[in-house]
Design a protein around this motif. Structure first.
Motif, mmCIF file in Angstrom:
data_model
loop_
_atom_site.group_PDB
_atom_site.id
_atom_site.type_symbol
_atom_site.label_atom_id
_atom_site.label_comp_id
_atom_site.label_asym_id
_atom_site.label_seq_id
_atom_site.Cartn_x
_atom_site.Cartn_y
_atom_site.Cartn_z
ATOM 1 N N LYS A 1 4.269 5.365 -6.944
ATOM 2 C CA LYS A 1 2.931 5.797 -7.373
ATOM 3 C C LYS A 1 2.327 6.702 -6.293
ATOM 4 O O LYS A 1 2.314 6.340 -5.110
ATOM 5 N N GLU B 1 -3.672 10.177 -10.078
ATOM 6 C CA GLU B 1 -2.483 9.348 -9.937
ATOM 7 C C GLU B 1 -1.285 10.016 -10.603
ATOM 8 O O GLU B 1 -1.415 10.646 -11.651
ATOM 9 N N ASP C 1 3.070 9.101 -11.379
ATOM 10 C CA ASP C 1 4.243 8.246 -11.177
ATOM 11 C C ASP C 1 5.447 9.159 -11.031
ATOM 12 O O ASP C 1 5.751 9.934 -11.957
ATOM 13 N N ASP D 1 1.812 2.525 1.197
ATOM 14 C CA ASP D 1 1.460 1.136 0.902
ATOM 15 C C ASP D 1 0.224 0.706 1.708
ATOM 16 O O ASP D 1 0.180 -0.364 2.317
ATOM 17 N N ARG E 1 6.023 1.684 -2.469
ATOM 18 C CA ARG E 1 5.619 1.684 -3.876
ATOM 19 C C ARG E 1 4.436 2.595 -4.129
ATOM 20 O O ARG E 1 4.192 3.012 -5.246
ATOM 21 N N GLU E 2 3.672 2.879 -3.064
ATOM 22 C CA GLU E 2 2.428 3.639 -3.258
ATOM 23 C C GLU E 2 2.188 4.550 -2.062
ATOM 24 O O GLU E 2 2.172 4.075 -0.925
#
Lengths: 83, 155, 155, 83
Positions: free
Chosen positions: D2, D17, D19, D58, D72-73
């Motif tokens: 993300k 945002e 993905d 993250d 993940r982010e």
């Protein structure tokens, strides 16, 4: 002349206020304090440690050498502890 | 214009600070509260004595000094007198300005000077009986005097 | 335990500070308010954006740092997000302690670190139309960094 | 993975945002930023001045050399201006 006492000075002397007419030879704050200290055993005890006492003449800080002049109010008190 | 109040009554901190918000970007405040003990001895109350007439003049002078030394939009000093049980508010000092540095510093100044330069005396009444007048602290005098050296401190 | 809140709603300064009074002798606070102008341009609103998830963690970390560095009984950080018109409260930072030095310093620390270390961004929406993201200020970084040199400052 | 954008980065890119699954050779934050900057003219404009951009992986601050690992982010944003 109005004399005011605050905090432990008031408690030791037993009252908050005195109206006095000091003798003519009392012309300074230092002489006034000597005169007041001689008024009673309670006064003597209250004034025993003069370094612990602050003095205001008509609500302004003064030290022993200050002339009484036409002062209407002299206050004796320990250092402030508010806040 | 600074608000100065000496009172036996409690005060409304929220309302006093809201008053300072007008035209300001930053409001700093200090509230003093009676603690339940002093040097390990339980307190029944704190009794605040003052010098009527001289008190308001002294507080107004301290507030004016703050208004002159910092860029404030307003300030307030409220000090209670009389018998105050633990948990009671004693004092409020607050200052407002466009920016935080002025408000925060002026508030610290107000409370530091209030402690040493306004004619209040505190007596501690102990739970076990007896009482004692609070003695002036050297640290309070030092806290006051730090404001006299070279104007404002870093902020 | 520090209270951390990120909210679109206004907060009650009096109630928040009253909560800090428990067991404390000194409560210091800072409130930030949206001003009506910025560099001479009239503002219609300030819009606060944040990084959900990271924000609460960052604020809790700042509060914990304050609790560790000063002898505090408690502290609170509340920060609003969304669109705020002039006169609205944006932020509250407050700390309580036995003595005033800790509460005052910790409050200044909280607001200084909040400005540089918590993921909020301000956009100024101008009355005449248009908007601009507020740029980070060198002075804010300096204010933050003064807390890193030699622990606490004099108080 | 993300990708989050905040403040003027979000405005310039046009959304908050994305993905994405970066290619295998993108193993560092620096390489990820290069990859994102090439996605569209809007991305290129948003990433034009990289010194003005902070990055969190993250939710922890990182710089270009940081390994993406199992992140993940990743968030891109200008310096904070709250308070």
């Amino acid at each position: 002349m109005k004399i005011l006492y605050f905090a432990w000075l008031r408690e030791r002397i037993g009252h908050a206020e005195e109206d006095i007419t000091p003798p003519a030879e009392v012309t300074t704050i230092g002489a006034l304090t000597d005169y007041l200290a001689a008024r009673s055993p309670a006064h003597a005890k209250a004034f025993a440690d003069r370094r612990a006492i602050k003095i205001a003449l008509d609500q302004r800080f003064v030290t022993d050498g200050a002339a009484l002049g036409t002062a209407r109010e002299v206050a004796y008190f320990p250092p402030f502890t508010g806040g | 214009m600074p608000r100065i109040l000496v009172t036996t009554e409690d005060f409304d901190v929220g309302a006093e600070l809201a008053r300072l918000e007008s035209g300001a970007g930053a409001i700093a405040s200090f509230v003093g509260v009676v603690r339940g003990e002093s040097d390990g001895r339980e307190l029944a109350a704190l009794t605040l004595e003052h010098y009527p007439g001289m008190t308001e003049t002294a507080l107004a002078g301290i507030a004016e000094t703050a208004m002159t030394r910092w860029r404030l939009t307003d300030c307030v000093i409220i000090h209670r007198i009389g018998r105050l049980v633990p948990g009671s508010r004693i004092v409020l000092a607050a200052a407002s300005s466009a920016h935080r540095g002025d408000a925060l510093e002026a508030t610290a100044f107000l409370i530091d000077w209030l402690k040493t330069d306004a004619p209040f005396w505190k007596r501690e009444d102990f739970a076990e009986g007896g009482s004692a007048w609070v003695e002036a602290r050297t640290d309070d005098q030092k806290a006051r005097d730090r404001w006299q050296i070279g104007g404002t401190t870093a902020a």
